[in-house]
Design a protein around this motif. Structure first.
Motif, PDB file in Angstrom:
ATOM      1  N   PHE A  46       0.832  -1.209   0.000  1.00  0.00           N
ATOM      2  CA  PHE A  46       0.000   0.000   0.000  1.00  0.00           C
ATOM      3  C   PHE A  46       0.861   1.251   0.000  1.00  0.00           C
ATOM      4  O   PHE A  46       0.615   2.192  -0.762  1.00  0.00           O
ATOM      5  CB  PHE A  46      -0.914  -0.017   1.227  1.00  0.00           C
ATOM      6  N   LEU A  47       1.895   1.273   0.845  1.00  0.00           N
ATOM      7  CA  LEU A  47       2.777   2.440   0.903  1.00  0.00           C
ATOM      8  C   LEU A  47       3.525   2.632  -0.402  1.00  0.00           C
ATOM      9  O   LEU A  47       3.697   3.752  -0.880  1.00  0.00           O
ATOM     10  CB  LEU A  47       3.769   2.289   2.063  1.00  0.00           C
ATOM     11  N   HIS A  48       3.971   1.520  -1.003  1.00  0.00           N
ATOM     12  CA  HIS A  48       4.721   1.613  -2.254  1.00  0.00           C
ATOM     13  C   HIS A  48       3.832   2.152  -3.373  1.00  0.00           C
ATOM     14  O   HIS A  48       4.235   3.042  -4.128  1.00  0.00           O
ATOM     15  CB  HIS A  48       5.265   0.235  -2.634  1.00  0.00           C
ATOM     16  N   LEU A  49       2.621   1.618  -3.476  1.00  0.00           N
ATOM     17  CA  LEU A  49       1.715   2.093  -4.517  1.00  0.00           C
ATOM     18  C   LEU A  49       1.329   3.547  -4.298  1.00  0.00           C
ATOM     19  O   LEU A  49       1.231   4.330  -5.240  1.00  0.00           O
ATOM     20  CB  LEU A  49       0.464   1.217  -4.553  1.00  0.00           C
ATOM     21  N   GLY A  50       1.125   3.935  -3.032  1.00  0.00           N
ATOM     22  CA  GLY A  50       0.782   5.318  -2.740  1.00  0.00           C
ATOM     23  C   GLY A  50       1.893   6.274  -3.098  1.00  0.00           C
ATOM     24  O   GLY A  50       1.664   7.350  -3.652  1.00  0.00           O
ATOM     25  N   ALA A  51       3.140   5.888  -2.790  1.00  0.00           N
ATOM     26  CA  ALA A  51       4.282   6.759  -3.069  1.00  0.00           C
ATOM     27  C   ALA A  51       4.546   6.885  -4.555  1.00  0.00           C
ATOM     28  O   ALA A  51       5.098   7.883  -5.015  1.00  0.00           O
ATOM     29  CB  ALA A  51       5.523   6.234  -2.359  1.00  0.00           C
ATOM     30  N   ASN A  52       4.178   5.870  -5.331  1.00  0.00           N
ATOM     31  CA  ASN A  52       4.469   5.882  -6.753  1.00  0.00           C
ATOM     32  C   ASN A  52       3.215   6.078  -7.605  1.00  0.00           C
ATOM     33  O   ASN A  52       3.203   5.740  -8.781  1.00  0.00           O
ATOM     34  CB  ASN A  52       5.159   4.563  -7.146  1.00  0.00           C
ATOM     35  N   ALA A  53       2.173   6.618  -7.005  1.00  0.00           N
ATOM     36  CA  ALA A  53       0.945   6.863  -7.751  1.00  0.00           C
ATOM     37  C   ALA A  53       1.171   7.930  -8.818  1.00  0.00           C
ATOM     38  O   ALA A  53       1.998   8.827  -8.664  1.00  0.00           O
ATOM     39  CB  ALA A  53      -0.163   7.300  -6.804  1.00  0.00           C
ATOM     40  N   ASP A  54       0.436   7.787  -9.912  1.00  0.00           N
ATOM     41  CA  ASP A  54       0.508   8.767 -10.995  1.00  0.00           C
ATOM     42  C   ASP A  54      -0.357   9.959 -10.605  1.00  0.00           C
ATOM     43  O   ASP A  54      -1.586   9.875 -10.574  1.00  0.00           O
ATOM     44  CB  ASP A  54       0.004   8.130 -12.292  1.00  0.00           C
ATOM     45  N   GLY A  55       0.290  11.074 -10.288  1.00  0.00           N
ATOM     46  CA  GLY A  55      -0.436  12.263  -9.855  1.00  0.00           C
ATOM     47  C   GLY A  55      -0.757  13.224 -10.973  1.00  0.00           C
ATOM     48  O   GLY A  55      -1.181  14.353 -10.711  1.00  0.00           O
ATOM     49  N   GLY A  56      -0.559  12.806 -12.223  1.00  0.00           N
ATOM     50  CA  GLY A  56      -0.813  13.696 -13.339  1.00  0.00           C
ATOM     51  C   GLY A  56      -2.288  13.915 -13.611  1.00  0.00           C
ATOM     52  O   GLY A  56      -3.166  13.259 -13.046  1.00  0.00           O
ATOM     53  N   SER A  57      -2.567  14.862 -14.498  1.00  0.00           N
ATOM     54  CA  SER A  57      -3.937  15.194 -14.896  1.00  0.00           C
ATOM     55  C   SER A  57      -4.151  14.744 -16.342  1.00  0.00           C
ATOM     56  O   SER A  57      -3.200  14.651 -17.121  1.00  0.00           O
ATOM     57  CB  SER A  57      -4.176  16.701 -14.799  1.00  0.00           C
ATOM     58  N   PRO A  58      -5.389  14.463 -16.728  1.00  0.00           N
ATOM     59  CA  PRO A  58      -5.654  14.139 -18.136  1.00  0.00           C
ATOM     60  C   PRO A  58      -5.192  15.279 -19.039  1.00  0.00           C
ATOM     61  O   PRO A  58      -5.240  16.451 -18.667  1.00  0.00           O
ATOM     62  CB  PRO A  58      -7.178  13.978 -18.177  1.00  0.00           C
ATOM     63  N   LYS A  59      -4.763  14.920 -20.232  1.00  0.00           N
ATOM     64  CA  LYS A  59      -4.258  15.920 -21.178  1.00  0.00           C
ATOM     65  C   LYS A  59      -5.325  16.964 -21.475  1.00  0.00           C
ATOM     66  O   LYS A  59      -6.463  16.639 -21.811  1.00  0.00           O
ATOM     67  CB  LYS A  59      -3.825  15.235 -22.478  1.00  0.00           C
ATOM     68  N   ARG A  60      -4.953  18.219 -21.327  1.00  0.00           N
ATOM     69  CA  ARG A  60      -5.891  19.311 -21.564  1.00  0.00           C
ATOM     70  C   ARG A  60      -5.903  19.716 -23.043  1.00  0.00           C
ATOM     71  O   ARG A  60      -4.924  19.546 -23.756  1.00  0.00           O
ATOM     72  CB  ARG A  60      -5.512  20.539 -20.731  1.00  0.00           C
ATOM     73  N   GLY A  61      -6.989  20.297 -23.426  1.00  0.00           N
ATOM     74  CA  GLY A  61      -7.065  20.891 -24.744  1.00  0.00           C
ATOM     75  C   GLY A  61      -6.788  22.383 -24.657  1.00  0.00           C
ATOM     76  O   GLY A  61      -6.393  22.907 -23.621  1.00  0.00           O
ATOM     77  N   GLY A  62      -6.988  23.077 -25.747  1.00  0.00           N
ATOM     78  CA  GLY A  62      -6.770  24.525 -25.745  1.00  0.00           C
ATOM     79  C   GLY A  62      -5.385  24.896 -26.220  1.00  0.00           C
ATOM     80  O   GLY A  62      -4.491  24.055 -26.342  1.00  0.00           O
ATOM     81  N   THR A  63      -5.190  26.169 -26.454  1.00  0.00           N
ATOM     82  CA  THR A  63      -3.929  26.693 -26.986  1.00  0.00           C
ATOM     83  C   THR A  63      -3.245  27.556 -25.943  1.00  0.00           C
ATOM     84  O   THR A  63      -3.875  28.428 -25.337  1.00  0.00           O
ATOM     85  CB  THR A  63      -4.189  27.527 -28.260  1.00  0.00           C
ATOM     86  N   MET A  64      -1.970  27.322 -25.766  1.00  0.00           N
ATOM     87  CA  MET A  64      -1.185  28.152 -24.857  1.00  0.00           C
ATOM     88  C   MET A  64      -0.916  29.499 -25.518  1.00  0.00           C
ATOM     89  O   MET A  64      -0.698  29.585 -26.729  1.00  0.00           O
ATOM     90  CB  MET A  64       0.120  27.452 -24.510  1.00  0.00           C
ATOM     91  N   PRO A  65      -0.883  30.580 -24.749  1.00  0.00           N
ATOM     92  CA  PRO A  65      -0.723  31.911 -25.342  1.00  0.00           C
ATOM     93  C   PRO A  65       0.737  32.241 -25.670  1.00  0.00           C
ATOM     94  O   PRO A  65       1.663  31.740 -25.027  1.00  0.00           O
ATOM     95  CB  PRO A  65      -1.235  32.832 -24.242  1.00  0.00           C
ATOM     96  N   GLY A  66       0.916  33.130 -26.648  1.00  0.00           N
ATOM     97  CA  GLY A  66       2.224  33.722 -26.940  1.00  0.00           C
ATOM     98  C   GLY A  66       3.363  32.733 -27.036  1.00  0.00           C
ATOM     99  O   GLY A  66       3.255  31.668 -27.659  1.00  0.00           O
ATOM    100  N   VAL A  67       4.477  33.082 -26.374  1.00  0.00           N
ATOM    101  CA  VAL A  67       5.680  32.255 -26.442  1.00  0.00           C
ATOM    102  C   VAL A  67       5.503  30.911 -25.742  1.00  0.00           C
ATOM    103  O   VAL A  67       6.275  29.983 -25.997  1.00  0.00           O
ATOM    104  CB  VAL A  67       6.889  33.002 -25.834  1.00  0.00           C
ATOM    105  N   CYS A  68       4.502  30.764 -24.890  1.00  0.00           N
ATOM    106  CA  CYS A  68       4.269  29.481 -24.209  1.00  0.00           C
ATOM    107  C   CYS A  68       4.046  28.364 -25.230  1.00  0.00           C
ATOM    108  O   CYS A  68       4.495  27.230 -25.041  1.00  0.00           O
ATOM    109  CB  CYS A  68       3.057  29.562 -23.300  1.00  0.00           C
ATOM    110  N   ALA A  69       3.330  28.700 -26.315  1.00  0.00           N
ATOM    111  CA  ALA A  69       2.991  27.698 -27.321  1.00  0.00           C
ATOM    112  C   ALA A  69       4.204  27.231 -28.112  1.00  0.00           C
ATOM    113  O   ALA A  69       4.151  26.177 -28.765  1.00  0.00           O
ATOM    114  CB  ALA A  69       1.936  28.259 -28.269  1.00  0.00           C
ATOM    115  N   ASP A  70       5.296  27.982 -28.061  1.00  0.00           N
ATOM    116  CA  ASP A  70       6.467  27.666 -28.872  1.00  0.00           C
ATOM    117  C   ASP A  70       7.514  26.826 -28.129  1.00  0.00           C
ATOM    118  O   ASP A  70       8.522  26.458 -28.721  1.00  0.00           O
ATOM    119  CB  ASP A  70       7.122  28.959 -29.364  1.00  0.00           C
ATOM    120  N   VAL A  71       7.286  26.537 -26.856  1.00  0.00           N
ATOM    121  CA  VAL A  71       8.253  25.711 -26.115  1.00  0.00           C
ATOM    122  C   VAL A  71       8.183  24.291 -26.657  1.00  0.00           C
ATOM    123  O   VAL A  71       7.103  23.679 -26.677  1.00  0.00           O
ATOM    124  CB  VAL A  71       7.951  25.723 -24.608  1.00  0.00           C
TER     125      VAL A  71
END
Length: 220
Positions: A46-71
């Motif tokens: 339980f501790l191992h799975l908790g420590a290594n859980a995937d904390g990411g978020s589902p991929k978002r849509g939308g466009t990043m503004p200005g220079v952010c989109a060019d990274v």
């Protein structure tokens, strides 16, 4: 002579010896040991799975503004923050230029476990004053020990400010001035250990933040 009556069954104490009865103590001890081992294994699992859980978020849509989109995606993947957050990113005009903020975090199923967040700021105009202000602001962080050092090979001048606390959490700010533009990358997070969070490797942490800073500088 006919056999005497009453001797068909052996008298008490006669006949083949009977095997000794088996005690229940070894069985009980074995059951208890098995239960304890399962409990310990379950707790560690339980501790191992908790420590290594995937904390990411589902991929978002939308466009990043200005220079952010060019990274480039490669720089974001190195920082383990490929999930752009348009709602937390903006570009706005100011009296003598523009100010752009960019935010990225982890993509679920892509960027691994642990925690990583990348926030970047690109300010055009009054670069000298903005650079000094941002370096000073970074050093006012009271969440840990402040380590500051100059960085070579980035813009006209660059500074790295590392906030190293007692926990596994690290924060690294890279502030760069290039001509009339200031770029700041604020990179935060920790890594997953066997049964809990652990402090990231500082050299790898800095390399990831620097990659994002270089990508933004290439666009200004």
């Amino acid at each position: 002579m006919p056999p005497q009556q009453g001797w068909q069954q052996p008298p008490p104490g006669w006949g083949p010896p009977q095997p000794p009865g088996k005690g229940k103590a070894p069985l009980i001890v074995g059951i208890i040991a098995g239960v304890v081992l399962l409990a310990v294994a379950g707790t560690f699992g339980f501790l191992h799975l908790g420590a290594n859980a995937d904390g990411g978020s589902p991929k978002r849509g939308g466009t990043m503004p200005g220079v952010c989109a060019d990274v480039p995606q490669a720089a974001l993947a190195e920082a383990r923050t490929t999930n752009g957050n348009p709602a937390m990113s903006k570009e706005r005009k100011v009296a003598d230029g523009t100010q752009t903020s960019c935010a990225w975090d982890q993509t679920k199923g892509v960027d691994g476990s642990g925690l990583r967040n990348t926030d970047a700021y690109v300010v055009v105009g009054d670069a000298a004053g903005e650079y000094e202000r941002r370096v000073s602001q970074s050093k006012q962080n009271n969440q840990g020990t402040i380590n500051e050092r100059p960085l070579d090979g980035l813009g006209d001048e660059a500074t790295a400010v590392l906030v190293d606390g007692k926990s596994a959490f690290l924060q690294l700010d890279i502030i760069v001035r290039k001509g009339d533009t200031v770029v700041e990358v604020e990179y935060t997070g920790w890594d997953s250990g066997m049964f809990g969070n652990k402090r990231p490797d500082v050299a790898e942490f800095e390399a990831a933040a620097r990659g994002v800073a270089e990508a933004l500088l290439a666009e200004v």
